[in-house]
Design a protein around this motif. Structure first.
Motif, PDB file in Angstrom:
ATOM      1  N   LEU A  58       0.856  -1.179   0.000  1.00 42.12           N
ATOM      2  CA  LEU A  58       0.000   0.000   0.000  1.00 42.12           C
ATOM      3  C   LEU A  58       0.890   1.227   0.000  1.00 42.12           C
ATOM      4  O   LEU A  58       1.729   1.381   0.894  1.00 42.12           O
ATOM      5  CB  LEU A  58      -0.904   0.023   1.239  1.00 42.12           C
ATOM      6  N   THR A  59       0.735   2.070  -1.001  1.00 43.07           N
ATOM      7  CA  THR A  59       1.543   3.288  -1.084  1.00 43.07           C
ATOM      8  C   THR A  59       0.659   4.507  -0.889  1.00 43.07           C
ATOM      9  O   THR A  59      -0.565   4.452  -1.051  1.00 43.07           O
ATOM     10  CB  THR A  59       2.248   3.402  -2.452  1.00 43.07           C
ATOM     11  N   ASP A  60       1.315   5.620  -0.560  1.00 45.66           N
ATOM     12  CA  ASP A  60       0.575   6.874  -0.444  1.00 45.66           C
ATOM     13  C   ASP A  60      -0.076   7.221  -1.784  1.00 45.66           C
ATOM     14  O   ASP A  60      -1.184   7.754  -1.848  1.00 45.66           O
ATOM     15  CB  ASP A  60       1.473   8.001   0.058  1.00 45.66           C
ATOM     16  N   ARG A  61       0.571   6.849  -2.863  1.00 42.30           N
ATOM     17  CA  ARG A  61       0.008   7.082  -4.199  1.00 42.30           C
ATOM     18  C   ARG A  61      -1.273   6.272  -4.415  1.00 42.30           C
ATOM     19  O   ARG A  61      -2.228   6.752  -5.025  1.00 42.30           O
ATOM     20  CB  ARG A  61       1.050   6.749  -5.265  1.00 42.30           C
ATOM     21  N   ASP A  62      -1.299   5.023  -3.920  1.00 43.44           N
ATOM     22  CA  ASP A  62      -2.519   4.214  -4.010  1.00 43.44           C
ATOM     23  C   ASP A  62      -3.681   4.937  -3.336  1.00 43.44           C
ATOM     24  O   ASP A  62      -4.790   4.977  -3.873  1.00 43.44           O
ATOM     25  CB  ASP A  62      -2.333   2.848  -3.322  1.00 43.44           C
ATOM     26  N   ILE A  63      -3.414   5.492  -2.173  1.00 48.37           N
ATOM     27  CA  ILE A  63      -4.466   6.177  -1.423  1.00 48.37           C
ATOM     28  C   ILE A  63      -4.936   7.415  -2.177  1.00 48.37           C
ATOM     29  O   ILE A  63      -6.139   7.660  -2.298  1.00 48.37           O
ATOM     30  CB  ILE A  63      -3.981   6.533  -0.001  1.00 48.37           C
ATOM     31  N   VAL A  64      -4.002   8.167  -2.712  1.00 47.93           N
ATOM     32  CA  VAL A  64      -4.367   9.394  -3.423  1.00 47.93           C
ATOM     33  C   VAL A  64      -5.134   9.088  -4.704  1.00 47.93           C
ATOM     34  O   VAL A  64      -6.197   9.658  -4.954  1.00 47.93           O
ATOM     35  CB  VAL A  64      -3.115  10.251  -3.729  1.00 47.93           C
ATOM     36  N   THR A  65      -4.621   8.189  -5.527  1.00 47.93           N
ATOM     37  CA  THR A  65      -5.244   7.956  -6.838  1.00 47.93           C
ATOM     38  C   THR A  65      -6.521   7.122  -6.761  1.00 47.93           C
ATOM     39  O   THR A  65      -7.480   7.402  -7.474  1.00 47.93           O
ATOM     40  CB  THR A  65      -4.259   7.293  -7.822  1.00 47.93           C
ATOM     41  N   ALA A  66      -6.556   6.110  -5.910  1.00 50.06           N
ATOM     42  CA  ALA A  66      -7.715   5.223  -5.862  1.00 50.06           C
ATOM     43  C   ALA A  66      -8.808   5.698  -4.917  1.00 50.06           C
ATOM     44  O   ALA A  66      -9.961   5.297  -5.063  1.00 50.06           O
ATOM     45  CB  ALA A  66      -7.275   3.817  -5.465  1.00 50.06           C
ATOM     46  N   VAL A  67      -8.455   6.562  -3.976  1.00 52.24           N
ATOM     47  CA  VAL A  67      -9.436   6.947  -2.969  1.00 52.24           C
ATOM     48  C   VAL A  67      -9.720   8.449  -3.015  1.00 52.24           C
ATOM     49  O   VAL A  67     -10.831   8.873  -3.329  1.00 52.24           O
ATOM     50  CB  VAL A  67      -8.967   6.518  -1.557  1.00 52.24           C
ATOM     51  N   VAL A  68      -8.718   9.249  -2.705  1.00 51.37           N
ATOM     52  CA  VAL A  68      -8.918  10.697  -2.607  1.00 51.37           C
ATOM     53  C   VAL A  68      -9.353  11.291  -3.939  1.00 51.37           C
ATOM     54  O   VAL A  68     -10.373  11.993  -4.018  1.00 51.37           O
ATOM     55  CB  VAL A  68      -7.645  11.398  -2.080  1.00 51.37           C
ATOM     56  N   ALA A  69      -8.621  11.009  -5.013  1.00 47.11           N
ATOM     57  CA  ALA A  69      -8.951  11.575  -6.323  1.00 47.11           C
ATOM     58  C   ALA A  69     -10.297  11.070  -6.840  1.00 47.11           C
ATOM     59  O   ALA A  69     -10.966  11.767  -7.602  1.00 47.11           O
ATOM     60  CB  ALA A  69      -7.847  11.262  -7.334  1.00 47.11           C
ATOM     61  N   ALA A  70     -10.680   9.874  -6.418  1.00 49.71           N
ATOM     62  CA  ALA A  70     -11.957   9.307  -6.855  1.00 49.71           C
ATOM     63  C   ALA A  70     -13.122   9.767  -5.989  1.00 49.71           C
ATOM     64  O   ALA A  70     -14.271   9.409  -6.256  1.00 49.71           O
ATOM     65  CB  ALA A  70     -11.867   7.783  -6.863  1.00 49.71           C
ATOM     66  N   GLY A  71     -12.820  10.545  -4.937  1.00 48.59           N
ATOM     67  CA  GLY A  71     -13.873  11.057  -4.066  1.00 48.59           C
ATOM     68  C   GLY A  71     -14.500  10.007  -3.166  1.00 48.59           C
ATOM     69  O   GLY A  71     -15.622  10.169  -2.694  1.00 48.59           O
ATOM     70  N   VAL A  72     -13.770   8.934  -2.895  1.00 50.09           N
ATOM     71  CA  VAL A  72     -14.258   7.860  -2.034  1.00 50.09           C
ATOM     72  C   VAL A  72     -13.906   8.182  -0.582  1.00 50.09           C
ATOM     73  O   VAL A  72     -12.827   8.714  -0.300  1.00 50.09           O
ATOM     74  CB  VAL A  72     -13.624   6.511  -2.455  1.00 50.09           C
ATOM     75  N   ASP A  73     -14.797   7.860   0.330  1.00 52.43           N
ATOM     76  CA  ASP A  73     -14.571   8.096   1.761  1.00 52.43           C
ATOM     77  C   ASP A  73     -13.571   7.063   2.280  1.00 52.43           C
ATOM     78  O   ASP A  73     -13.896   5.869   2.347  1.00 52.43           O
ATOM     79  CB  ASP A  73     -15.889   7.992   2.519  1.00 52.43           C
ATOM     80  N   PRO A  74     -12.352   7.490   2.663  1.00 51.75           N
ATOM     81  CA  PRO A  74     -11.345   6.526   3.133  1.00 51.75           C
ATOM     82  C   PRO A  74     -11.762   5.810   4.417  1.00 51.75           C
ATOM     83  O   PRO A  74     -11.285   4.710   4.693  1.00 51.75           O
ATOM     84  CB  PRO A  74     -10.096   7.377   3.356  1.00 51.75           C
ATOM     85  N   GLY A  75     -12.668   6.407   5.174  1.00 57.44           N
ATOM     86  CA  GLY A  75     -13.125   5.779   6.404  1.00 57.44           C
ATOM     87  C   GLY A  75     -13.972   4.541   6.168  1.00 57.44           C
ATOM     88  O   GLY A  75     -14.234   3.763   7.086  1.00 57.44           O
ATOM     89  N   LEU A  92     -13.146   2.185   3.858  1.00 57.41           N
ATOM     90  CA  LEU A  92     -12.326   1.167   3.192  1.00 57.41           C
ATOM     91  C   LEU A  92     -11.291   0.581   4.139  1.00 57.41           C
ATOM     92  O   LEU A  92     -10.903   1.216   5.115  1.00 57.41           O
ATOM     93  CB  LEU A  92     -11.598   1.785   1.994  1.00 57.41           C
ATOM     94  N   ASN A  93     -10.821  -0.616   3.775  1.00 55.34           N
ATOM     95  CA  ASN A  93      -9.692  -1.185   4.504  1.00 55.34           C
ATOM     96  C   ASN A  93      -8.516  -1.346   3.539  1.00 55.34           C
ATOM     97  O   ASN A  93      -8.666  -1.181   2.328  1.00 55.34           O
ATOM     98  CB  ASN A  93     -10.066  -2.496   5.200  1.00 55.34           C
ATOM     99  N   VAL A  94      -7.368  -1.660   4.086  1.00 52.62           N
ATOM    100  CA  VAL A  94      -6.133  -1.765   3.310  1.00 52.62           C
ATOM    101  C   VAL A  94      -6.276  -2.757   2.159  1.00 52.62           C
ATOM    102  O   VAL A  94      -5.851  -2.490   1.036  1.00 52.62           O
ATOM    103  CB  VAL A  94      -4.953  -2.151   4.228  1.00 52.62           C
ATOM    104  N   GLY A  95      -6.899  -3.888   2.408  1.00 54.51           N
ATOM    105  CA  GLY A  95      -7.039  -4.923   1.389  1.00 54.51           C
ATOM    106  C   GLY A  95      -7.819  -4.489   0.164  1.00 54.51           C
ATOM    107  O   GLY A  95      -7.643  -5.043  -0.919  1.00 54.51           O
ATOM    108  N   GLU A  96      -8.652  -3.479   0.301  1.00 53.73           N
ATOM    109  CA  GLU A  96      -9.451  -2.994  -0.823  1.00 53.73           C
ATOM    110  C   GLU A  96      -8.689  -2.013  -1.714  1.00 53.73           C
ATOM    111  O   GLU A  96      -9.128  -1.734  -2.823  1.00 53.73           O
ATOM    112  CB  GLU A  96     -10.730  -2.328  -0.308  1.00 53.73           C
ATOM    113  N   VAL A  97      -7.562  -1.509  -1.228  1.00 50.33           N
ATOM    114  CA  VAL A  97      -6.825  -0.476  -1.962  1.00 50.33           C
ATOM    115  C   VAL A  97      -5.412  -0.916  -2.338  1.00 50.33           C
ATOM    116  O   VAL A  97      -4.854  -0.438  -3.321  1.00 50.33           O
ATOM    117  CB  VAL A  97      -6.770   0.833  -1.132  1.00 50.33           C
ATOM    118  N   MET A  98      -4.857  -1.854  -1.624  1.00 47.40           N
ATOM    119  CA  MET A  98      -3.461  -2.252  -1.823  1.00 47.40           C
ATOM    120  C   MET A  98      -3.221  -2.780  -3.233  1.00 47.40           C
ATOM    121  O   MET A  98      -4.127  -3.257  -3.908  1.00 47.40           O
ATOM    122  CB  MET A  98      -3.067  -3.323  -0.810  1.00 47.40           C
ATOM    123  N   SER A  99      -1.972  -2.712  -3.657  1.00 47.44           N
ATOM    124  CA  SER A  99      -1.540  -3.304  -4.917  1.00 47.44           C
ATOM    125  C   SER A  99      -1.262  -4.779  -4.662  1.00 47.44           C
ATOM    126  O   SER A  99      -0.530  -5.124  -3.731  1.00 47.44           O
ATOM    127  CB  SER A  99      -0.265  -2.634  -5.422  1.00 47.44           C
TER     128      SER A  99
END
Length: 155
Positions: free
Chosen positions: A55-72, A74-81
């Motif tokens: 899981l990288t900071d880039r994963d969080i930014v591109t898959a969650v923040v930029a997509a407007g998804v609420d990070p609260g 999600l769990n790591v397994g849903e975003v990790m590479s």
């Protein structure tokens, strides 16, 4: 370090890690607290941490923040590479650089024979070793001139 540098010799062994079920906002907080840009994602099996993702900071930014998804939510397994690139502890430095180049990655978890987490090798680790080696070459060039002046004074 030996003459044949291995991935195990250059990797960082104190690795920040997360479990798949960890809430994503907790993982982001862990990154901030540890001043790291990634977490190795592991499953704990039989007392060992088996590498399953990154899981990288880039994963969080591109898959969650930029997509407007609420990070609260999600769990790591849903975003990790999960298309994970790993290296073995006894792989050579050259092997590590080749895999980094071929796969286009800057961070490579280092694993043992059972896939267990040993460390994390980063591009920064590789550059530190290579700059040390280059400094030795530069010193050799300077020493060559000194040797020549000692052997042939006045020449």
């Amino acid at each position: 370090m030996g003459e044949r540098l291995t991935t195990g010799e250059i990797c960082t062994r104190d690795v920040s890690f997360a479990l798949r079920a960890m809430p994503l906002n907790e993982a982001a907080r862990l990154m901030r607290e540890n001043h790291v840009g990634s977490l190795v994602v592991v499953d704990e099996l039989a007392g060992q941490r088996i590498v399953v993702g990154l899981l990288t900071d880039r994963d969080i930014v591109t898959a969650v923040v930029a997509a407007g998804v609420d990070p609260g939510m999600l769990n790591v397994g849903e975003v990790m590479s999960t298309d994970l690139v790993t290296a073995r502890e006894d792989d050579s430095l050259i092997d590590l650089m080749r895999v980094m180049r071929r796969q286009g990655v800057r961070r490579v978890p280092v694993v043992g024979g059972q896939g267990e987490l040993i460390g994390l090798a980063t591009l920064d680790d590789v550059l530190a070793v290579l700059s040390e080696e280059l400094a030795l070459l530069v010193a050799a060039i300077g020493t060559e001139g000194q040797r020549e002046r000692r052997m042939r004074p006045g020449a």
